[in-house]
Design an enzyme around this catalytic site. Structure first.
Site, PDB file in Angstrom:
ATOM      1  N   LYS A  94     -32.473  42.010  -1.160  1.00  0.00           N
ATOM      2  CA  LYS A  94     -33.667  42.011  -0.293  1.00  0.00           C
ATOM      3  C   LYS A  94     -33.239  42.482   1.097  1.00  0.00           C
ATOM      4  O   LYS A  94     -32.616  41.747   1.857  1.00  0.00           O
ATOM      5  CB  LYS A  94     -34.293  40.618  -0.196  1.00  0.00           C
ATOM      6  CG  LYS A  94     -35.696  40.724   0.410  1.00  0.00           C
ATOM      7  CD  LYS A  94     -36.115  39.548   1.247  1.00  0.00           C
ATOM      8  CE  LYS A  94     -35.660  39.548   2.663  1.00  0.00           C
ATOM      9  NZ  LYS A  94     -36.197  40.620   3.544  1.00  0.00           N
ATOM     10  N   GLU A 151     -23.266  35.009   6.822  1.00  0.00           N
ATOM     11  CA  GLU A 151     -22.631  35.692   7.955  1.00  0.00           C
ATOM     12  C   GLU A 151     -23.676  35.742   9.056  1.00  0.00           C
ATOM     13  O   GLU A 151     -24.636  36.500   8.968  1.00  0.00           O
ATOM     14  CB  GLU A 151     -22.195  37.109   7.557  1.00  0.00           C
ATOM     15  CG  GLU A 151     -21.142  37.155   6.470  1.00  0.00           C
ATOM     16  CD  GLU A 151     -19.795  36.635   6.922  1.00  0.00           C
ATOM     17  OE1 GLU A 151     -19.568  36.476   8.134  1.00  0.00           O
ATOM     18  OE2 GLU A 151     -18.954  36.367   6.050  1.00  0.00           O
ATOM     19  N   GLY A 175     -37.476  36.285   0.241  1.00  0.00           N
ATOM     20  CA  GLY A 175     -36.163  35.690   0.522  1.00  0.00           C
ATOM     21  C   GLY A 175     -36.132  34.232   0.095  1.00  0.00           C
ATOM     22  O   GLY A 175     -35.193  33.777  -0.570  1.00  0.00           O
ATOM     23  N   ASP A 176     -37.169  33.514   0.443  1.00  0.00           N
ATOM     24  CA  ASP A 176     -37.243  32.087   0.123  1.00  0.00           C
ATOM     25  C   ASP A 176     -37.221  31.874  -1.394  1.00  0.00           C
ATOM     26  O   ASP A 176     -36.536  30.976  -1.891  1.00  0.00           O
ATOM     27  CB  ASP A 176     -38.529  31.527   0.732  1.00  0.00           C
ATOM     28  CG  ASP A 176     -38.663  30.040   0.514  1.00  0.00           C
ATOM     29  OD1 ASP A 176     -37.998  29.290   1.241  1.00  0.00           O
ATOM     30  OD2 ASP A 176     -39.430  29.633  -0.382  1.00  0.00           O
ATOM     31  N   GLU A 218     -27.242  33.811  21.701  1.00  0.00           N
ATOM     32  CA  GLU A 218     -26.946  35.196  21.312  1.00  0.00           C
ATOM     33  C   GLU A 218     -27.957  36.138  21.973  1.00  0.00           C
ATOM     34  O   GLU A 218     -29.169  35.925  21.896  1.00  0.00           O
ATOM     35  CB  GLU A 218     -27.043  35.332  19.789  1.00  0.00           C
ATOM     36  CG  GLU A 218     -26.657  36.715  19.313  1.00  0.00           C
ATOM     37  CD  GLU A 218     -26.711  36.862  17.791  1.00  0.00           C
ATOM     38  OE1 GLU A 218     -27.661  36.359  17.163  1.00  0.00           O
ATOM     39  OE2 GLU A 218     -25.791  37.498  17.241  1.00  0.00           O
ATOM     40  N   GLY A 240     -38.740  37.515   4.527  1.00  0.00           N
ATOM     41  CA  GLY A 240     -37.765  36.472   4.257  1.00  0.00           C
ATOM     42  C   GLY A 240     -38.446  35.195   3.809  1.00  0.00           C
ATOM     43  O   GLY A 240     -37.952  34.491   2.929  1.00  0.00           O
ATOM     44  N   PRO A 283     -29.528  42.230   6.948  1.00  0.00           N
ATOM     45  CA  PRO A 283     -30.214  42.374   8.241  1.00  0.00           C
ATOM     46  C   PRO A 283     -30.477  43.847   8.557  1.00  0.00           C
ATOM     47  O   PRO A 283     -30.090  44.736   7.798  1.00  0.00           O
ATOM     48  CB  PRO A 283     -29.179  41.815   9.209  1.00  0.00           C
ATOM     49  CG  PRO A 283     -27.874  42.237   8.614  1.00  0.00           C
ATOM     50  CD  PRO A 283     -28.068  42.251   7.117  1.00  0.00           C
ATOM     51  N   TRP A 284     -31.074  44.080   9.731  1.00  0.00           N
ATOM     52  CA  TRP A 284     -31.445  45.462  10.084  1.00  0.00           C
ATOM     53  C   TRP A 284     -30.374  46.180  10.897  1.00  0.00           C
ATOM     54  O   TRP A 284     -30.461  47.378  11.105  1.00  0.00           O
ATOM     55  CB  TRP A 284     -32.755  45.477  10.883  1.00  0.00           C
ATOM     56  CG  TRP A 284     -32.788  44.505  12.033  1.00  0.00           C
ATOM     57  CD1 TRP A 284     -33.401  43.284  12.040  1.00  0.00           C
ATOM     58  CD2 TRP A 284     -32.174  44.639  13.315  1.00  0.00           C
ATOM     59  NE1 TRP A 284     -33.196  42.652  13.240  1.00  0.00           N
ATOM     60  CE2 TRP A 284     -32.444  43.467  14.050  1.00  0.00           C
ATOM     61  CE3 TRP A 284     -31.411  45.642  13.924  1.00  0.00           C
ATOM     62  CZ2 TRP A 284     -31.971  43.264  15.357  1.00  0.00           C
ATOM     63  CZ3 TRP A 284     -30.940  45.442  15.212  1.00  0.00           C
ATOM     64  CH2 TRP A 284     -31.221  44.271  15.917  1.00  0.00           C
ATOM     65  N   ASN A 285     -29.368  45.442  11.418  1.00  0.00           N
ATOM     66  CA  ASN A 285     -28.499  46.122  12.389  1.00  0.00           C
ATOM     67  C   ASN A 285     -27.455  47.035  11.730  1.00  0.00           C
ATOM     68  O   ASN A 285     -26.991  47.986  12.344  1.00  0.00           O
ATOM     69  CB  ASN A 285     -27.865  45.133  13.368  1.00  0.00           C
ATOM     70  CG  ASN A 285     -26.934  44.159  12.699  1.00  0.00           C
ATOM     71  OD1 ASN A 285     -27.039  43.915  11.502  1.00  0.00           O
ATOM     72  ND2 ASN A 285     -26.020  43.607  13.454  1.00  0.00           N
ATOM     73  N   CYS A 307     -23.167  42.014  15.524  1.00  0.00           N
ATOM     74  CA  CYS A 307     -22.793  40.591  15.550  1.00  0.00           C
ATOM     75  C   CYS A 307     -21.460  40.374  16.245  1.00  0.00           C
ATOM     76  O   CYS A 307     -21.199  39.290  16.749  1.00  0.00           O
ATOM     77  CB  CYS A 307     -22.768  40.028  14.140  1.00  0.00           C
ATOM     78  SG  CYS A 307     -21.643  40.921  13.064  1.00  0.00           S
TER      79      CYS A 307
END
Ligand code: NAD
Length: 495
Positions: A178, A253, A215-216, A386, A211, A153-155, A287
């Site tokens: 990726k 995650e 990603g797929d 969230e 993604g 992810p980007w965070n 997260c």
């Protein structure tokens, strides 16, 4: 002065830096200036397949190396990360927007992941077991899985890459990485260091792209032995469906909705500092961020007034400046999502005690004021979904048991926080809060030896710790007969 020239980065496939099979590129945008700073290829399914093939070819040779030799490469990568700390931290801040001091900590953590998992070189242990049969030995081995697809992810664009690469490499796997399209640059820079460390060609590959395509393809391929993904619960669900074709192994995650419980006997000064950090660290885009505060009714008013005051003192600004506590959010769309939560709360009659809008001091950049909202119900979206931004709803509770029940009333189950000095409450939290992590009188950071794992829709499997490491291995049992005369085992029913 106009925006700086936009550079172009490439993907890393089979040990070469390439543009891949497509012609399209994606802009990487600095969330502070809103300017494109680099372009990267928009990778295709064909690129993903090429990367998987390279990984598949390189993996057996890597698996044959003694783990100690694999660890030596990893220690080298860790050294290179530490040597390049400032460069990596500044890339991270420029593409993601977190304050530079946070980026430095993240880069240190990335190096630590390689060091920690390298320590397992002599401890990827199996079992030797007594057999029911004479002259037979049973061995259980932990073998590499093969090719790991690592989707990040980007965070935490640096730490999440390290958290997946390091356990995959020490256990003898090859990787196709990726990264998030928002933040591919930290991953590219880290892979450059992996290359510099001399890791064999083809073993670690990096494909940029969406993604839904790259990603797929990675998740649906028969070449992929394990998908390890960190990201949203929605994407996790899609990945699970896609990988089900070949019953692919998964570590997911996913999202969180951490409750932050403060009881009346807590050390208030400390709990306040932790509450501010837990929510506004990384502009609320973590997260394990505190996402809903449950305050004992007898201290709520006082606690909240201090909390608002301390939050007001946070310095929002250029994340490159040493004085900045809070940078922009990563993208305009993430800010829009947080703003929708604020609108929703206002329309539902909740009270915005602080923030709620865009800061006027920052005309550019995807900034959002730290926002505190009171008068929210447990059923509201603010408490159930969230919120990945600097917005926190506050609720009042009458008993500690009620706080635990409300904390557990969530689709998510990642991190949780409890502040109390009462031993009975502490033990209740330990045993009854159904979350993968509970911090008691403490707010992170997580440690490498702890298992990072989510209950319910926060994930599948674990990362970090010896338990996370094991998920990068495939168990195999061998039954070895060592009798001089081959004979049938006594349990064998046929003579
Ligand atoms: P995201 O789900 O949008 O994307 C994460 C990654 O998954 C990206 O690389 C993306 O391209 C890829 N992806 C998306 N759809 C895919 C698909 N169908 N197939 C394959 N890959 C796909 O998440 P994000 O916005 O980058 O990150 C924020 C989310 O990550 C939040 O929900 C946060 O809670 C979660 N997160 C969880 C943890 C944890 O350890 N549990 C840590 C950090 C972030």
């Amino acid at each position: 002065m106009g925006p700086a020239a936009v550079r172009h980065e490439r993907m890393f496939i089979g040990g070469d830096w390439v543009d891949g099979s497509g012609r399209e590129t994606m802009d990487v945008v600095n969330p502070t200036s809103e300017n494109a700073i680099e372009t990267v290829p928009r990778g295709t399914r064909e690129d993903a397949r090429a990367a998987l093939d390279s990984a598949q070819q390189a993996q057996p040779g890597w698996a044959e190396l003694p783990p100690l030799q694999r660890a030596a490469y990893m220690i080298k990568i860790a050294h290179l990360i530490r040597e390049n700390r400032e460069k990596l931290a500044s890339i991270l801040t420029s593409e993601q927007g977190k304050p530079l001091f946070e980026s430095r900590l993240e880069v240190d953590g990335s190096a630590a992941h390689f060091e920690y998992f390298a320590e397992f070189a002599r401890r990827i242990e199996g079992d030797v077991l007594p057999s029911d049969n004479p002259k037979q030995t049973i061995m259980i081995l932990k073998l590499p899985i093969g090719v790991v697809a690592a989707i990040t992810p980007w965070n935490f664009p640096s730490a999440m890459v390290a958290r997946k690469l390091a356990p995959a490499l020490i256990t003898g796997n090859a990787v196709v990485l990726k990264p998030s399209s928002n933040t591919p640059l930290s991953a590219i820079e880290m892979v450059r260091l992996v290359e510099q460390a001399g890791v064999p060609k083809g073993l670690v590959n990096l494909v940029t792209g969406s993604g839904s395509d790259v990603g797929d393809e990675l998740c649906g391929s028969k070449v992929t032995g394990l998908v390890t993904m960190t990201g949203s619960t929605d994407a996790g669900r899609k990945i699970m469906q896609r990988a089900s074709n070949q019953l692919g192994k998964l570590i997911l995650e996913l999202g969180g909705k951490a409750p932050f419980i403060v009881w009346k006997d807590a050390d208030m000064e400390w709990a306040l500092k932790c509450a501010v950090w837990a929510r506004f660290w990384n502009c609320g885009q973590t997260c394990i961020s505190s996402e809903r505060m449950y305050l004992d009714g007898s201290i709520k008013a006082k606690f909240l007034s201090h909390f608002v005051k301390m939050t007001k003192e946070l310095r929002m600004g250029d994340p490159m400046a040493a004085s900045t506590d809070l940078g922009p959010m990563v993208s305009s769309s993430e800010r829009d999502t947080s703003e929708r939560f604020i609108d929703f709360a206002e329309r539902a009659g909740s009270k915005v005690l602080l923030g709620g809008g865009r800061p006027t001091k920052q005309p550019k950049g995807w900034y959002l004021e730290p926002t505190v909202i009171d008068g929210v119900s447990q059923e509201s979206e603010l408490v159930q979904k969230e919120i990945f931004g600097p917005v926190v709803p506050v609720l009042e509770v009458e008993t500690f048991d009620e706080a635990i029940d409300l904390a557990n009333d969530s689709a998510y189950g990642l991190a949780s926080y409890v502040f109390t000095r009462d031993n009975v409450n502490v033990m209740k939290a330990v045993h009854k809060i159904r979350f993968g992590e509970t911090y008691v009188n403490q707010v992170g950071p997580e440690q490498l030896q702890g298992a990072h794992t989510g209950f319910r829709m926060s994930g599948v499997g674990a990362e970090g710790s010896k338990y996370g490491l094991e998920l990068y291995t495939q168990l195999k049992t061998c039954y070895i007969d060592w009798s001089d005369e081959p004979g049938l085992p006594y349990l064998f029913p046929y003579k």
